[in-house]
Design a protein around this motif. Structure first.
Motif, PDB file in Angstrom:
ATOM      1  N   PHE A 666       0.844  -1.179   0.000  1.00  0.00           N
ATOM      2  CA  PHE A 666       0.000   0.000   0.000  1.00  0.00           C
ATOM      3  C   PHE A 666       0.888   1.240   0.000  1.00  0.00           C
ATOM      4  O   PHE A 666       2.071   1.199   0.351  1.00  0.00           O
ATOM      5  N   GLU A 667       0.294   2.346  -0.398  1.00  0.00           N
ATOM      6  CA  GLU A 667       0.967   3.647  -0.392  1.00  0.00           C
ATOM      7  C   GLU A 667      -0.005   4.665   0.162  1.00  0.00           C
ATOM      8  O   GLU A 667      -1.156   4.745  -0.285  1.00  0.00           O
ATOM      9  N   ASP A 668       0.476   5.427   1.168  1.00  0.00           N
ATOM     10  CA  ASP A 668      -0.351   6.469   1.766  1.00  0.00           C
ATOM     11  C   ASP A 668      -0.260   7.707   0.876  1.00  0.00           C
ATOM     12  O   ASP A 668       0.818   8.293   0.703  1.00  0.00           O
ATOM     13  N   GLN A 669      -1.367   8.088   0.309  1.00  0.00           N
ATOM     14  CA  GLN A 669      -1.374   9.191  -0.637  1.00  0.00           C
ATOM     15  C   GLN A 669      -1.268  10.551   0.045  1.00  0.00           C
ATOM     16  O   GLN A 669      -1.011  11.551  -0.621  1.00  0.00           O
ATOM     17  N   VAL A 670      -1.463  10.597   1.397  1.00  0.00           N
ATOM     18  CA  VAL A 670      -1.389  11.879   2.101  1.00  0.00           C
ATOM     19  C   VAL A 670       0.052  12.195   2.474  1.00  0.00           C
ATOM     20  O   VAL A 670       0.637  13.191   2.050  1.00  0.00           O
ATOM     21  N   SER A 671       0.654  11.308   3.269  1.00  0.00           N
ATOM     22  CA  SER A 671       2.029  11.572   3.701  1.00  0.00           C
ATOM     23  C   SER A 671       3.035  11.189   2.609  1.00  0.00           C
ATOM     24  O   SER A 671       3.962  11.932   2.299  1.00  0.00           O
ATOM     25  N   ASN A 672       2.846  10.016   2.021  1.00  0.00           N
ATOM     26  CA  ASN A 672       3.726   9.520   0.948  1.00  0.00           C
ATOM     27  C   ASN A 672       5.196   9.598   1.344  1.00  0.00           C
ATOM     28  O   ASN A 672       6.074   9.855   0.522  1.00  0.00           O
ATOM     29  N   GLU A 673       5.468   9.424   2.664  1.00  0.00           N
ATOM     30  CA  GLU A 673       6.849   9.526   3.144  1.00  0.00           C
ATOM     31  C   GLU A 673       7.647   8.260   2.897  1.00  0.00           C
ATOM     32  O   GLU A 673       8.828   8.307   2.559  1.00  0.00           O
ATOM     33  N   GLN A 674       7.024   7.119   3.063  1.00  0.00           N
ATOM     34  CA  GLN A 674       7.755   5.855   3.008  1.00  0.00           C
ATOM     35  C   GLN A 674       7.524   5.079   1.721  1.00  0.00           C
ATOM     36  O   GLN A 674       7.993   3.958   1.587  1.00  0.00           O
ATOM     37  N   GLY A 675       6.818   5.664   0.757  1.00  0.00           N
ATOM     38  CA  GLY A 675       6.591   4.973  -0.503  1.00  0.00           C
ATOM     39  C   GLY A 675       5.706   3.753  -0.297  1.00  0.00           C
ATOM     40  O   GLY A 675       4.845   3.698   0.577  1.00  0.00           O
ATOM     41  N   TRP A 676       5.948   2.745  -1.132  1.00  0.00           N
ATOM     42  CA  TRP A 676       5.143   1.522  -1.061  1.00  0.00           C
ATOM     43  C   TRP A 676       5.644   0.648   0.076  1.00  0.00           C
ATOM     44  O   TRP A 676       6.839   0.390   0.207  1.00  0.00           O
ATOM     45  N   GLU A 677       4.701   0.168   0.905  1.00  0.00           N
ATOM     46  CA  GLU A 677       5.035  -0.674   2.046  1.00  0.00           C
ATOM     47  C   GLU A 677       4.196  -1.955   1.987  1.00  0.00           C
ATOM     48  O   GLU A 677       3.087  -1.971   1.458  1.00  0.00           O
ATOM     49  N   GLU A 678       4.791  -3.014   2.542  1.00  0.00           N
ATOM     50  CA  GLU A 678       4.072  -4.292   2.574  1.00  0.00           C
ATOM     51  C   GLU A 678       2.973  -4.232   3.627  1.00  0.00           C
ATOM     52  O   GLU A 678       3.190  -3.809   4.762  1.00  0.00           O
ATOM     53  N   HIS A 721      -8.511   4.722  -1.985  1.00  0.00           N
ATOM     54  CA  HIS A 721      -9.553   4.423  -1.002  1.00  0.00           C
ATOM     55  C   HIS A 721      -9.174   5.104   0.306  1.00  0.00           C
ATOM     56  O   HIS A 721      -8.084   4.878   0.844  1.00  0.00           O
ATOM     57  N   SER A 722     -10.065   5.966   0.823  1.00  0.00           N
ATOM     58  CA  SER A 722      -9.792   6.731   2.039  1.00  0.00           C
ATOM     59  C   SER A 722     -10.644   6.204   3.185  1.00  0.00           C
ATOM     60  O   SER A 722     -11.816   5.839   2.997  1.00  0.00           O
ATOM     61  N   THR A 723     -10.042   6.194   4.394  1.00  0.00           N
ATOM     62  CA  THR A 723     -10.765   5.805   5.621  1.00  0.00           C
ATOM     63  C   THR A 723     -11.047   7.057   6.439  1.00  0.00           C
ATOM     64  O   THR A 723     -10.327   8.062   6.361  1.00  0.00           O
ATOM     65  N   THR A 724     -12.102   7.005   7.251  1.00  0.00           N
ATOM     66  CA  THR A 724     -12.525   8.162   8.050  1.00  0.00           C
ATOM     67  C   THR A 724     -11.679   8.271   9.297  1.00  0.00           C
ATOM     68  O   THR A 724     -11.077   7.298   9.767  1.00  0.00           O
TER      69      THR A 724
END
Length: 1278
Positions: A666-678, A721-724
């Motif tokens: 997965f990749e966090d589209q907000v922070s995007n600090e660590q790139g793709w993570e398992e 896909h965003s979570t609340t």
């Protein structure tokens, strides 16, 4: 107008001319038959009689012209057979008919007509039978039918004009002329182009042209039916038919299918077994109907049935009884269906199921002739003898007919020799078989050669041949050198032809075998040799490789040594492989098949075949290409929940390697600090998974497939896909105090992962309160990161602390408090009642009273004992003060009150103090307590050296111990011989003077090795020893194993010195052979082990000898490398007068060169007048010298007519050329010095060889450019 094309067979004259040739060829043809008696060609018998055998049967035919009438019959036999004929069952002699011509030759009989009209041939219509007879019987031919018929002719016809409307069906009729021949119909236009056929336009078997429905394009005036008759080679063209199709004024009306041929709903067909039958289904309708064939009572044969003519015909080829039944043609279009049923019945003319066989029989044998035939209806079996019915011959009780149609002859004799005919007939025809019964006696013979050798490998089958012939048939028996009977072995099978077949041959079967004819002395022998079977010891293994890699199949095998080298044949999918010259795809290297740069087409089964001239072994392996999987595709997100979602995907190509697992990243589209993570992993048999998510994050997912080769490329990512956001669901961990400074409380914790913030506005709520004294109120504080520092809080006070996660949506769960402390300070007091007891020279016991915990001002971590050594006891105070002090700190636990300390230095001054320590540091030390350790045993001596003054003496030299640990009072020396049993007695020498540092042991064994020990002694005892092993040194001896390795001007000499021997001096002497030199000597020490003799002559032969104490202990000869040269001898070159002459010549040359140089510098150009008036230069006069050549004079120069200035003498001289005067930038003076020095140095050297002279001798003709082409080195060679 109709046209007739006819090709005549040929005139009667031509036919009569070719007939004898044709009959001769037919006579020479040999046809095998069941009626032939086979006598082997290698059976030795002269002029054996043979019964007649008909080899060419008369054939049925229809005569259209006189050229067609030829009736032929051929037969073999000895004596040659005589022919006769019957016509319609009556005797017929063609030779008596004047209208017939007969050709009667040995083995053949033919007749043809001499008539000129076909009408006269009608009298010869009928059924003909040929009989061939000799003294052994009569053979009867098949029945041949002759018919006559007039050739088809063109009838006068009227032109036909047909009109119809568009969409209607029509039939254009052909009406071919009647004939006994089956015509071939062709519908063509006036250009002789075939009318195109299709599902709509179809040619019927009746020759008519059928249109399922008409189009306006079908209008034309040249529909021509051409009728072809193959037998007469005739084509009849009918009158052209004009077809006019009128266009319809309205929309074409669709019509359901309707049968055009055959008409009605049912038809019946009869066929004979083996014939070809065609069922026809031509239909009309609009749109054009489709046709389907089905069998109503079973399945149609795929091998014997085929559809033709756009499925309008169903053809049966080689029809059989099983094809009888009902078939249906189903025609269908959009308007409906139409069907037609065909009833097919199949009968059969007679055919043989068991035909009697011609054989030789001996008198007295019983004969059974089996004659069986089938047909529909069932055929009738009748027998004749030599063409005569059995009923018309003499009744013989020895002849019997069985109900099955077999004829049995008992106790035959020579009179029973005859030809028996078996005839099978039904309404569809008849078949006839001639069978020769030849009663004769022939002596037996073995036809196989004697002494055959049969070589096979284990496990094969072998046939030992023993062909024999005779009448009656000989009986043979086999014997071998084995103990048991051959027939007792189930693997051994005697054959009816006399051979012996052995299955699954083993080495036990080796040996000699004898085949003998019973009741005779005829026999042959055969030898069977059994070799080891060819085996594949290590078959090729299945391989899995990646594309582009190299695959290697290895096939290790073993063959019998008596066999030649086998052929190694590799196959791929059963197809032979050959070495590739262009792309090097396949390489064969010994037992290996190397496949380079593998690709998808290389996959398959590879077979290694080891082929010998006797057997073959093979093994197969599979090559599979595997690779990293393709990335998954079609990622989908379904079933979203508060903190979960389901991810599914479609697996990519596995490339022959199953997927082991999938990695979901997965990749966090907000922070995007660590790139793709398992995020998760699932097994390879899943293509969906449920993912647990964090709140307040925007996700994109991708999937990576993994197999045993590696990882696929990542899939394309999913949509976002965003979570609340939510309140934190956890608090930070590892809450603690890390207070280092007094009066300070430092609260810290492990920072939480940002994914656990669960919402915006995240911070930590830190709460603290004293454990005692301040009540239940909490002191809160907020921070975004640890630590939190609280000042002015007091030294080492206990606090309850807790940290809670908080964001804009609320607080996390209530945390549990932990105990923390404010910063520690140094302890205030030292331990009291410190005491010490000396246990031995290296250990003491220290005791103290527990400290008051209140004075520690922190966590009591323990006690520290500080030990300081001031040096040995024997040193005075001033010296001890100069020595370095060594302090050792020993820590104890917080609850200990005593401590035993070891590893102290004996015989030393010490002091000790004790302090308390906490995390801040040590408190004050207790009062210093001095003490002294007792004397101890010394350390080993620092060093020990061995020296042998003689072969029986050994001197030990040592240095005192570095740590005497007391007052040294002496040493103890111990030594013993080293033996295998290790039980030799220990010898002891005590030394009471501590100042002695060496001792000589005497009377030692010169042949033994010893182990030596030296120990120091104090009043406390003996210390640890220092140990050495050694042996006495023997008297010196010359070296051994001397080797000489020559170079060009040197020789390397190496040797080995004897062990334990003293170094000795010896001499190396060498002498150049065939020379005037004397022996040269070099002094050498044996300890060197290597020496180089220099100054030798290249390519020379030397004698070397080695001496010690005036005794030569080794000598050898050697040759230096390089090319030999002859020494410079004392000759004319060394005489003074010769040197003076050469010097004068050189000086003269130098003067000449200087003059040329000066002239050239002045310009070299003068007027004619100046030259005439000026004095003649003496140097310009003609000179002749062998060295410098001839120079032209001024007079000769003046004779030349020149208008320009006159060249100088230097310009004419080769020595004064521009190149020679250049000197490469050097002056004449320099050249002179170089020449003088060179000549002087070379000529003044002594004749004795030197390195410099040797070098010049190697290159005697070296020319340097600096000397203008003149040699600057002189080599005098003999």
């Amino acid at each position: 107008m109709a046209h007739v094309w006819r090709q005549q067979v040929g005139s009667r004259r031509h036919c009569l001319g070719l007939l004898p040739t044709i009959l001769s060829l037919l006579f020479l043809a040999v046809h095998t038959s069941l009626a032939t008696i086979h006598i082997p060609s290698n059976y030795h018998i002269s002029d054996l009689k043979r019964p007649p055998v008909i080899i060419t049967q008369p054939e049925s035919f229809t005569v259209f012209s006189i050229e067609d009438f030829v009736m032929t019959c051929e037969a073999t036999g000895n004596p040659p057979p005589i022919f006769r004929w019957t016509k319609d069952g009556e005797e017929f002699d063609p030779g008596t008919d004047p209208e017939l011509k007969v050709i009667d030759r040995a083995g053949s009989f033919a007749f043809y007509t001499l008539s000129n009209s076909v009408e006269s041939l009608k009298q010869y219509q009928g059924k003909y039978v040929c009989y061939a007879s000799n003294e052994l019987g009569t053979a009867v031919s098949n029945e041949a039918t002759l018919r006559t018929d007039a050739p088809p002719t063109q009838q006068k016809e009227k032109k036909v004009h047909v009109k119809s409307e568009e969409g209607s069906s029509i039939v254009l009729k052909c009406n071919p002329p009647e004939s006994s021949m089956e015509p071939i119909i062709h519908w063509m236009d006036w250009k002789l182009h075939h009318i195109n056929q299709s599902e709509r336009v179809m040619l019927g078997k009746d020759g008519n042209l059928y249109f399922a429905h008409l189009k306006t394009t079908d209008s034309r005036d040249d529909y021509t039916c051409n009728v072809q008759f193959l037998a007469t080679r005739t084509i009849l063209a009918k009158e052209p038919v004009t077809l006019t199709v009128n266009p319809s004024n309205s929309v074409l009306r669709n019509r359901r299918p309707h049968m055009m041929r055959p008409t009605g709903s049912h038809s019946t067909y009869h066929a004979l077994r083996g014939q070809t039958l065609e069922l026809e289904c031509i239909v009309q309708g609009y749109p054009t109907p489709k046709v389907l064939w089905v069998r109503k009572d079973g399945e149609m044969s795929e091998s014997r049935t085929a559809k033709d003519k756009y499925d309008r015909r169903l053809r049966f080829t080689n029809i059989s009884e099983s094809d009888a039944g009902e078939y249906q043609c189903l025609a269908e279009n959009s308007q409906g269906k139409s069907t037609h049923t065909y009833s097919v019945s199949v009968e059969a003319s007679p055919y043989w199921t068991k035909e009697p066989v011609s054989r030789l029989y001996a008198p007295g044998e019983n004969v059974r002739l089996d004659c069986q035939a089938e047909g529909i209806p069932s055929p009738t079996i009748t027998w004749t003898i030599n063409g005569m019915p059995l009923s018309s011959t003499d009744r013989d009780a020895r002849r019997t007919l069985t109900p099955g149609g077999s004829l049995i002859l008992k106790d035959v004799n020579f009179e029973d020799t005859a030809i028996y005919q078996c005839r099978a007939s039904n309404k569809h025809g008849a078949i006839l078989s001639n069978t020769n019964v030849y009663v004769i006696e022939l002596p037996p013979q073995i036809l196989t050669e004697d002494g055959n050798i049969y070589t096979v490998t284990e496990g094969q089958k072998v046939l030992l041949e023993c062909d024999s012939f005779g009448s009656p048939k000989p009986k043979v028996t086999w014997q071998s050198n084995r103990e048991s009977s051959l027939l007792a072995d189930s693997r051994i099978n005697p054959l009816t032809n006399g051979g012996l077949q052995i299955f699954n041959v083993t080495h036990y079967d080796e040996g000699f075998y004898t085949c003998a004819v019973e009741n005779t002395d005829l026999s042959i022998s055969a030898e069977l040799e059994v070799l080891n079977r060819t085996v594949i010891q290590s078959p090729p293994q299945d391989l899995k490789v990646q594309p582009g890699q190299t695959a290697i199949f290895t096939c290790l095998f073993q063959v019998d040594p008596k066999l030649a080298s086998p052929l190694i044949q590799w196959r791929k999918n059963n197809q032979k492989l050959f070495a590739s010259d262009s792309d090097m795809k396949y390489t064969f290297k010994g037992p290996d098949l190397i496949i380079s740069n593998t690709e998808a087409k290389d996959q398959g089964n590879y077979t290694c075949q080891i082929i010998t001239n006797l057997d073959m072994a093979e093994a197969t392996a599979t090559l599979t290409l595997h690779d990293r999987p393709d990335p998954p595709t079609l990622l989908q997100l379904t079933h979203p929940e508060r903190r979960a979602i389901t991810l599914s995907w479609t697996p990519g190509d596995e490339h022959n390697s199953p997927v082991i697992e999938y990695v979901i990243e997965f990749e966090d589209q907000v922070s995007n600090e660590q790139g793709w993570e398992e995020l998760n992993r699932v097994s390879g048999n899943n293509n969906r998974t449920s993912l647990s998510l964090w709140p307040y994050m925007s996700y994109r997912f991708r999937v990576i497939a993994i197999n045993e080769v590696g990882m696929s490329a990542p899939s394309k990512p999913t949509e976002i896909h965003s979570t609340t956001a939510e309140v934190p669901d956890r608090n930070p961990e590892d809450v603690r105090s890390e207070s280092a400074d007094p009066d300070t409380l430092v609260i810290t914790w492990e920072e939480m992962d940002k994914r656990d913030f669960n919402g915006p506005g995240f911070k930590y709520r830190v709460l603290w309160r004293r454990v005692v004294g301040s009540g239940p109120d909490w002191h809160p504080n907020y921070t975004t990161a640890p630590p939190l520092v609280v000042s002015k809080i007091g030294n080492f006070s206990a606090f309850e602390i807790k940290v809670q996660a908080v964001n804009e949506y609320g607080e996390g769960p209530e945390p549990d408090p932990v105990i923390g402390y404010s910063g520690e300070n140094f302890p205030l007091e030292a331990p009291m009642n410190v005491g010490m007891d000396i246990l031995n020279s290296t250990a003491i016991k220290v005791t103290w009273s527990p400290i008051d915990r209140e004075t520690v001002r922190g966590h009591l971590l323990g006690y520290r004992i500080h030990l300081t050594r001031f040096g040995p006891r024997g040193h005075h105070v001033a010296r001890r003060a100069r020595e370095p002090k060594i302090t050792v700190v020993v820590e104890t636990g917080a609850n200990e009150e005593r401590k035993v300390i070891g590893d102290l230095q004996p015989y030393s001054h010490y002091t000790l103090t004790v302090s308390v320590f906490n995390a801040k540091g040590d408190g004050p030390h207790s009062q210093m307590l001095p003490f002294e350790t007792d004397e101890g045993v010394p350390h080993p001596p620092t060093s020990l050296a061995l020296d042998s003054p003689s072969e029986t003496e050994m001197t030990l030299r040592w240095t005192p111990p570095s740590q005497p640990n007391g007052i040294l009072i002496g040493y103890r020396l111990q030594y013993q011989q080293i033996v295998e049993s290790d039980d030799s007695p220990m010898q002891v020498e005590d030394i009471d003077d501590p100042t002695i540092n060496h001792f000589t042991l005497k009377a030692l064994d010169r042949h033994s090795h010893y182990r030596f020990y030296v120990r120091g002694r104090t009043a406390a005892g003996q210390g640890e020893p220092i140990e050495r092993e050694g042996a006495t040194t023997l008297d010196g001896a010359p070296p051994v194993n001397i080797s000489v390795s020559p170079g060009e001007t040197f020789a390397n000499i190496s040797w080995l010195s004897k062990k334990r021997h003293r170094n000795v001096k010896f001499l190396i002497q060498y002498l150049k052979k065939n020379g005037a030199d004397k022996w040269k000597t070099e002094k050498v020490d044996s300890s060197q082990s290597f020496y180089q003799v220099k100054g030798l002559k290249p390519g020379s032969h030397y004698h070397l000898r080695f001496t010690h104490s005036n005794v030569t202990f080794f000598q050898t000869e050697t040759d230096t490398l390089g090319t030999g040269v002859t020494e410079v001898q004392h000759s004319i070159a060394t005489q003074g007068w010769f040197i003076g002459l050469v010097s004068a010549i050189v000086l003269l040359l130098l003067i000449l060169l200087i003059i040329c140089f000066v002239r050239r510098n002045k310009g070299g150009k003068y007027s004619v007048k100046d030259k005439e008036e000026g004095p003649m230069d003496s140097e310009a006069r003609p000179m002749k010298d062998e060295t410098f050549g001839e120079y032209r004079s001024l007079e000769s120069d003046l004779e030349e007519k020149r208008t320009a200035s006159q060249p100088s003498l230097c310009e004419e001289s080769k020595l004064c050329s521009e190149d020679n005067l250049d000197f490469n930038g050097s002056s004449v003076l320099t050249t002179e010095v170089n020449l003088d020095e060179s000549l002087a140095s070379q000529l003044s050297r002594p004749s004795g060889g030197s390195e410099g002279l040797d070098n010049s001798l190697h290159n005697p003709t070296t020319i340097s450019s600096a000397t203008n082409g003149l040699p600057n080195q002189v080599a005098i060679l003999d």
